[in-house]
Design an enzyme around this catalytic site. Structure first.
Site, PDB file in Angstrom:
ATOM      1  N   HIS A  67       5.359  -0.121 -14.827  1.00 39.66           N
ATOM      2  CA  HIS A  67       4.800  -0.014 -13.482  1.00 39.66           C
ATOM      3  C   HIS A  67       3.431   0.661 -13.516  1.00 39.66           C
ATOM      4  O   HIS A  67       3.260   1.698 -14.140  1.00 39.66           O
ATOM      5  CB  HIS A  67       5.740   0.793 -12.583  1.00 39.66           C
ATOM      6  CG  HIS A  67       6.917   0.010 -12.118  1.00 39.66           C
ATOM      7  ND1 HIS A  67       7.926  -0.386 -12.983  1.00 39.66           N
ATOM      8  CD2 HIS A  67       7.249  -0.518 -10.914  1.00 39.66           C
ATOM      9  CE1 HIS A  67       8.818  -1.096 -12.317  1.00 39.66           C
ATOM     10  NE2 HIS A  67       8.437  -1.201 -11.073  1.00 39.66           N
ATOM     11  N   SER A  84       1.871  -5.806  -6.424  1.00 35.66           N
ATOM     12  CA  SER A  84       1.600  -4.369  -6.447  1.00 35.66           C
ATOM     13  C   SER A  84       0.416  -4.032  -5.554  1.00 35.66           C
ATOM     14  O   SER A  84       0.455  -3.064  -4.789  1.00 35.66           O
ATOM     15  CB  SER A  84       1.317  -3.927  -7.886  1.00 35.66           C
ATOM     16  OG  SER A  84       0.938  -2.576  -7.896  1.00 35.66           O
ATOM     17  N   ARG A  86      -0.603  -5.614  -2.930  1.00 34.34           N
ATOM     18  CA  ARG A  86      -0.178  -5.741  -1.519  1.00 34.34           C
ATOM     19  C   ARG A  86       0.638  -4.504  -1.095  1.00 34.34           C
ATOM     20  O   ARG A  86       0.444  -3.936  -0.031  1.00 34.34           O
ATOM     21  CB  ARG A  86       0.670  -7.003  -1.362  1.00 34.34           C
ATOM     22  CG  ARG A  86       0.937  -7.386   0.077  1.00 34.34           C
ATOM     23  CD  ARG A  86       1.499  -8.808   0.233  1.00 34.34           C
ATOM     24  NE  ARG A  86       2.657  -9.056  -0.612  1.00 34.34           N
ATOM     25  CZ  ARG A  86       2.671  -9.960  -1.618  1.00 34.34           C
ATOM     26  NH1 ARG A  86       1.584 -10.657  -1.884  1.00 34.34           N
ATOM     27  NH2 ARG A  86       3.740 -10.147  -2.353  1.00 34.34           N
ATOM     28  N   GLU A  87       1.506  -4.072  -1.985  1.00 36.99           N
ATOM     29  CA  GLU A  87       2.348  -2.911  -1.672  1.00 36.99           C
ATOM     30  C   GLU A  87       1.520  -1.638  -1.587  1.00 36.99           C
ATOM     31  O   GLU A  87       1.683  -0.818  -0.679  1.00 36.99           O
ATOM     32  CB  GLU A  87       3.440  -2.786  -2.739  1.00 36.99           C
ATOM     33  CG  GLU A  87       4.508  -3.856  -2.621  1.00 36.99           C
ATOM     34  CD  GLU A  87       5.163  -4.224  -3.944  1.00 36.99           C
ATOM     35  OE1 GLU A  87       4.755  -3.680  -4.995  1.00 36.99           O
ATOM     36  OE2 GLU A  87       6.084  -5.058  -3.924  1.00 36.99           O
ATOM     37  N   GLN A  88       0.592  -1.482  -2.524  1.00 35.09           N
ATOM     38  CA  GLN A  88      -0.204  -0.256  -2.521  1.00 35.09           C
ATOM     39  C   GLN A  88      -1.180  -0.245  -1.339  1.00 35.09           C
ATOM     40  O   GLN A  88      -1.390   0.785  -0.697  1.00 35.09           O
ATOM     41  CB  GLN A  88      -0.940  -0.097  -3.865  1.00 35.09           C
ATOM     42  CG  GLN A  88       0.016   0.055  -5.040  1.00 35.09           C
ATOM     43  CD  GLN A  88      -0.577   0.821  -6.219  1.00 35.09           C
ATOM     44  OE1 GLN A  88      -1.394   1.731  -6.052  1.00 35.09           O
ATOM     45  NE2 GLN A  88      -0.138   0.465  -7.413  1.00 35.09           N
ATOM     46  N   VAL A 120       7.452   6.249  -9.901  1.00 37.93           N
ATOM     47  CA  VAL A 120       7.640   4.956  -9.225  1.00 37.93           C
ATOM     48  C   VAL A 120       8.305   5.189  -7.879  1.00 37.93           C
ATOM     49  O   VAL A 120       9.289   5.920  -7.775  1.00 37.93           O
ATOM     50  CB  VAL A 120       8.496   3.990 -10.081  1.00 37.93           C
ATOM     51  CG1 VAL A 120       8.762   2.696  -9.315  1.00 37.93           C
ATOM     52  CG2 VAL A 120       7.797   3.690 -11.407  1.00 37.93           C
ATOM     53  N   LEU A 121       7.710   4.568  -6.875  1.00 35.07           N
ATOM     54  CA  LEU A 121       8.227   4.711  -5.507  1.00 35.07           C
ATOM     55  C   LEU A 121       7.924   3.411  -4.788  1.00 35.07           C
ATOM     56  O   LEU A 121       6.900   2.776  -5.033  1.00 35.07           O
ATOM     57  CB  LEU A 121       7.489   5.887  -4.860  1.00 35.07           C
ATOM     58  CG  LEU A 121       7.542   6.088  -3.360  1.00 35.07           C
ATOM     59  CD1 LEU A 121       7.606   7.559  -3.037  1.00 35.07           C
ATOM     60  CD2 LEU A 121       6.306   5.498  -2.755  1.00 35.07           C
ATOM     61  N   ALA A 122       8.818   2.985  -3.928  1.00 34.84           N
ATOM     62  CA  ALA A 122       8.614   1.740  -3.174  1.00 34.84           C
ATOM     63  C   ALA A 122       7.537   2.012  -2.134  1.00 34.84           C
ATOM     64  O   ALA A 122       7.808   2.569  -1.060  1.00 34.84           O
ATOM     65  CB  ALA A 122       9.910   1.298  -2.515  1.00 34.84           C
ATOM     66  N   ALA A 123       6.305   1.618  -2.456  1.00 36.43           N
ATOM     67  CA  ALA A 123       5.156   1.984  -1.615  1.00 36.43           C
ATOM     68  C   ALA A 123       5.293   1.435  -0.195  1.00 36.43           C
ATOM     69  O   ALA A 123       4.834   2.042   0.766  1.00 36.43           O
ATOM     70  CB  ALA A 123       3.873   1.469  -2.263  1.00 36.43           C
TER      71      ALA A 123
HETATM   72  N1  LIG Z   1       4.218   3.369  -9.652  1.00 38.13           N
HETATM   73  C1  LIG Z   1       4.643   2.667  -8.580  1.00 38.13           C
HETATM   74  O1  LIG Z   1       5.448   3.135  -7.783  1.00 38.13           O
HETATM   75  N2  LIG Z   1       4.137   1.403  -8.432  1.00 38.13           N
HETATM   76  C2  LIG Z   1       4.468   0.616  -7.365  1.00 38.13           C
HETATM   77  N3  LIG Z   1       5.222   0.875  -6.292  1.00 38.13           N
HETATM   78  C3  LIG Z   1       5.245  -0.240  -5.485  1.00 38.13           C
HETATM   79  O2  LIG Z   1       5.808  -0.351  -4.422  1.00 38.13           O
HETATM   80  N4  LIG Z   1       4.503  -1.221  -6.054  1.00 38.13           N
HETATM   81  C4  LIG Z   1       3.992  -0.732  -7.224  1.00 38.13           C
HETATM   82  O3  LIG Z   1       3.258  -1.302  -8.053  1.00 38.13           O
END
Ligand SMILES: NC(=O)NC1=NC(=O)NC1=O
Length: 173
Positions: A67, A84, A86-88, A120-123
């Site tokens: 990730h 990624s 789009r999420e960020q 890692v976190l669900a952005a």
């Molecule tokens: N390190 C991360 O948390 N990366 C990410 N979280 C997301 O929701 N998309 C990513 O790429």
């Protein structure tokens, strides 16, 4: 896209479509293809998650290491995957000021030094204020617990990406 369409996909098409459900881990989609036919979205997702859960710790940590950092080098260099980015962007991480970016870089560095994998976190479930707060909170967790927490976030990201692909409305997961 409905589940019949998914079940009719050959290997190449399936990996083209689902290869990035788990960030930069197309192997998982390549393995899950063998489990078709899937009865529905939940069944497909269950196979993705079962693959992850069956991995040894090194494999689960390896998934986390695939990730990109939140608001990290890859965001600056424009090398993030489309999902990624789009999420960020959705979490406001593409419009941080220099101070916010530096703070996140410091925290990401401390986190990675402590756990040996990136934060890692669900952005899509977070925002620019919550990310550093969550990072600071999780920095204090025990490694075994943090590995479980981080993988739960990978599954949240996977759940949302699968829902996008199949045109479903993501559950509250
Ligand atoms: N390190 C991360 O948390 N990366 C990410 N979280 C997301 O929701 N998309 C990513 O790429």
């Amino acid at each position: 896209m409905d589940i019949e369409k998914v079940n009719s996909m050959d290997f190449g098409e399936f990996v083209d479509v689902f290869g990035n459900v788990i960030e930069r881990c197309p192997l998982i989609a390549a393995a899950v293809w063998s489990q078709r036919p899937f009865s529905n979205l939940e069944d497909l997702e269950k196979h993705f998650f079962a693959f992850i859960d069956a991995l040894p710790q090194s494999g689960r940590e390896g998934i986390l290491r695939c990730h990109p950092d939140l608001a990290g080098r890859e965001l600056q260099q424009g090398t993030l995957s489309a999902e990624s980015l789009r999420e960020q962007r959705g979490a406001g991480l593409t419009s941080l000021d220099a101070g916010e970016r530096l703070r996140l870089a410091e925290l990401n560095g401390q986190y990675r030094a402590r756990f040996g994998f990136p934060f890692v976190l669900a952005a899509r479930r977070s925002d620019r204020a919550a990310v550093p707060r969550e990072l600071e909170r999780r920095l204090r967790c025990a490694p075994a617990q943090e590995l479980r927490t981080a993988l739960a976030e990978v599954k949240k990201i996977g759940h949302l990406r699968l829902a996008d692909l199949l045109g479903a409305h993501p559950a509250g997961l």
